[in-house]
Motif scaffolding. Structure first.
Motif, PDB file in Angstrom:
ATOM      1  N   GLN A 256      -8.236  10.169   2.912  1.00 20.11           N
ATOM      2  CA  GLN A 256      -9.530   9.495   2.756  1.00 20.11           C
ATOM      3  C   GLN A 256      -9.783   9.159   1.292  1.00 20.11           C
ATOM      4  OE1 GLN A 256     -10.993   8.548   5.368  1.00 20.11           O
ATOM      5  NE2 GLN A 256      -9.849   9.747   6.841  1.00 20.11           N
ATOM      6  N   ILE A 257      -9.410  10.048   0.385  1.00 24.19           N
ATOM      7  CA  ILE A 257      -9.541   9.766  -1.044  1.00 24.19           C
ATOM      8  C   ILE A 257      -8.531   8.698  -1.443  1.00 24.19           C
ATOM      9  CG2 ILE A 257      -9.459  10.774  -3.345  1.00 24.19           C
ATOM     10  CD1 ILE A 257     -10.154  13.437  -2.099  1.00 24.19           C
TER      11      ILE A 257
ATOM     12  N   ASN B  39      -6.827  -7.354   2.026  1.00 19.62           N
ATOM     13  CA  ASN B  39      -5.797  -7.167   3.042  1.00 19.62           C
ATOM     14  C   ASN B  39      -4.978  -5.888   2.768  1.00 19.62           C
ATOM     15  OD1 ASN B  39      -4.946  -8.419   0.739  1.00 19.62           O
ATOM     16  ND2 ASN B  39      -3.503  -9.785   1.728  1.00 19.62           N
ATOM     17  N   VAL B  40      -4.745  -5.570   1.483  1.00 22.26           N
ATOM     18  CA  VAL B  40      -4.041  -4.327   1.140  1.00 22.26           C
ATOM     19  C   VAL B  40      -4.938  -3.114   1.421  1.00 22.26           C
ATOM     20  CG1 VAL B  40      -2.912  -3.041  -0.712  1.00 22.26           C
ATOM     21  CG2 VAL B  40      -2.689  -5.526  -0.603  1.00 22.26           C
ATOM     22  N   VAL B  41      -6.221  -3.245   1.086  1.00 21.05           N
ATOM     23  CA  VAL B  41      -7.169  -2.161   1.385  1.00 21.05           C
ATOM     24  C   VAL B  41      -7.231  -1.919   2.894  1.00 21.05           C
ATOM     25  CG1 VAL B  41      -9.563  -1.419   1.214  1.00 21.05           C
ATOM     26  CG2 VAL B  41      -8.517  -2.689  -0.671  1.00 21.05           C
ATOM     27  N   ALA B  42      -7.241  -3.012   3.660  1.00 19.98           N
ATOM     28  CA  ALA B  42      -7.281  -2.874   5.122  1.00 19.98           C
ATOM     29  C   ALA B  42      -6.027  -2.188   5.646  1.00 19.98           C
ATOM     30  CB  ALA B  42      -7.438  -4.248   5.766  1.00 19.98           C
ATOM     31  N   ALA B  43      -4.873  -2.492   5.067  1.00 26.27           N
ATOM     32  CA  ALA B  43      -3.626  -1.841   5.489  1.00 26.27           C
ATOM     33  C   ALA B  43      -3.685  -0.336   5.222  1.00 26.27           C
ATOM     34  CB  ALA B  43      -2.437  -2.466   4.769  1.00 26.27           C
TER      35      ALA B  43
ATOM     36  N   ILE C  32      -7.203   3.101  -3.283  1.00 27.04           N
ATOM     37  CA  ILE C  32      -6.717   1.724  -3.066  1.00 27.04           C
ATOM     38  C   ILE C  32      -7.857   0.728  -3.250  1.00 27.04           C
ATOM     39  CG2 ILE C  32      -5.685   0.158  -1.384  1.00 27.04           C
ATOM     40  CD1 ILE C  32      -4.335   2.550  -0.096  1.00 27.04           C
ATOM     41  N   LEU C  33      -9.026   1.079  -2.740  1.00 31.64           N
ATOM     42  CA  LEU C  33     -10.187   0.194  -2.849  1.00 31.64           C
ATOM     43  C   LEU C  33     -10.553  -0.041  -4.314  1.00 31.64           C
ATOM     44  CD1 LEU C  33     -12.513  -1.342  -1.486  1.00 31.64           C
ATOM     45  CD2 LEU C  33     -13.786   0.803  -1.447  1.00 31.64           C
ATOM     46  N   ASN C  34     -10.478   0.999  -5.147  1.00 31.57           N
ATOM     47  CA  ASN C  34     -10.832   0.853  -6.558  1.00 31.57           C
ATOM     48  C   ASN C  34      -9.828   0.006  -7.324  1.00 31.57           C
ATOM     49  OD1 ASN C  34     -13.126   2.419  -6.273  1.00 31.57           O
ATOM     50  ND2 ASN C  34     -12.039   4.336  -6.717  1.00 31.57           N
ATOM     51  N   GLU C  35      -8.545   0.138  -6.976  1.00 29.36           N
ATOM     52  CA  GLU C  35      -7.516  -0.562  -7.741  1.00 29.36           C
ATOM     53  C   GLU C  35      -7.154  -1.917  -7.165  1.00 29.36           C
ATOM     54  OE1 GLU C  35      -4.125   1.684  -8.820  1.00 29.36           O
ATOM     55  OE2 GLU C  35      -5.245   3.551  -9.124  1.00 29.36           O
TER      56      GLU C  35
ATOM     57  N   ALA D 192       0.832  -1.209   0.000  1.00 27.49           N
ATOM     58  CA  ALA D 192       0.000   0.000   0.000  1.00 27.49           C
ATOM     59  C   ALA D 192       0.864   1.256   0.000  1.00 27.49           C
ATOM     60  CB  ALA D 192      -0.925  -0.009   1.213  1.00 27.49           C
ATOM     61  N   TRP D 193       1.995   1.207   0.713  1.00 25.85           N
ATOM     62  CA  TRP D 193       2.862   2.392   0.831  1.00 25.85           C
ATOM     63  C   TRP D 193       3.652   2.655  -0.440  1.00 25.85           C
ATOM     64  CZ3 TRP D 193       3.230   6.057   4.591  1.00 25.85           C
ATOM     65  CH2 TRP D 193       4.309   6.926   4.504  1.00 25.85           C
TER      66      TRP D 193
END
Length: 270
Positions: A220-221, A235-239, A226-229, A56-57
């Motif tokens: 927040q955006i 698990n990545v979205v949660a991170a 991340i959610l869209n991609e 995610a980072w």
């Protein structure tokens, strides 16, 4: 005997707190799980990993998003504390023509939902050429009727003797505000600052509308990006969601006592 009478209340609060904490614990747990066990109901990951945070980072500019959110939230909180202190003192301790009418106007603003002012505010920001700038993210929120109301109530609750003594010593309103009223108002100012910071940090719709480039978008955006991609990798979205949540959680935990004390002093007295 008193403990036994309070036991049902504590049990009810414990069950209610579990309903509040369970989604949060599930989010933290999912952020450390592998893709194979992300939907496993166990809260403790069998093979905990930090790869989700790393992905995610590195794949998304989370650092830039966090920096933007921090700049906007700190600026909004500082601005609301300043404007609320000045306006609250003026409404409580300065003889102004139409003072009751002005305070009634502030109370009326409390009843107007933010969505009702969204479109005219957007038109104003567009006309000023502030789209995709920090001005658009910060300036519309530098004052809040809730903050003015809280500070006015607190300043009215202070003993008149403090202000009379300062006036006898020759102090003007600005000196009285700086040396007498503001030191006594620290708990309320702290609570207002924390509430303003959390509110600004969690804004989503307004930053989504007034920003265009990735460099100006807030965290927040970023989570939505991340959610869209990464819709298939929860698990990545949660991170990403945990990284967006941590600053407000830390601020709340450190300022929890002052937050409660400040709201009580500002809201119940006067």
């Amino acid at each position: 005997m008193k403990i036994w009478r309070l036991t049902p209340l504590y049990l009810l609060l414990t069950v209610y707190s579990m309903f509040i904490l369970l989604p949060l614990l599930s989010l933290f747990s999912a952020s450390f799980k592998t893709a194979h066990e992300v939907f496993d109901p166990n809260l403790i990951p069998l093979q905990p990993t930090l790869e989700n945070y790393q992905m995610a980072w590195t794949k998304f500019p989370i650092g830039r998003f966090l920096l933007n959110s921090a700049l906007v939230s700190i600026s909004v909180a500082a601005g609301q504390v300043l404007t609320s202190a000045l306006a609250g003192y003026a409404l409580a301790r300065v003889s102004l023509p139409g003072q009751r009418l002005l305070f009634g106007f502030v109370v009326t603003l409390l009843l107007i939902p933010g969505e009702a002012t969204f479109l005219p505010l957007y038109d104003l920001v567009t006309a000023l050429g502030w789209l995709d700038t920090y001005w658009a993210l910060i300036v519309p929120f530098l004052a809040t009727p809730l903050g003015i109301f809280l500070m006015r109530q607190f300043f009215r609750s202070l003993p008149q003797d403090y202000f009379d003594a300062a006036r006898i010593d020759g102090a003007g309103h600005l000196r009285i505000l700086w040396y007498v009223a503001l030191p006594l108002a620290r708990p309320v100012l702290g609570a207002l600052g924390v509430l303003s910071f959390i509110s600004a940090w969690n804004m989503y719709l307004w930053p989504l509308v007034v920003t265009r480039s990735t460099e100006m978008q807030t965290v927040q955006i970023g989570v939505n990006m991340i959610l869209n991609e990464e819709a298939a990798r929860w698990n990545v979205v949660a991170a990403g969601a945990v990284m967006a949540l941590l600053p407000t959680l830390v601020v709340f935990l450190f300022a929890q006592r002052q937050l409660v004390r400040g709201i009580t002093l500002g809201g119940l007295k006067g």
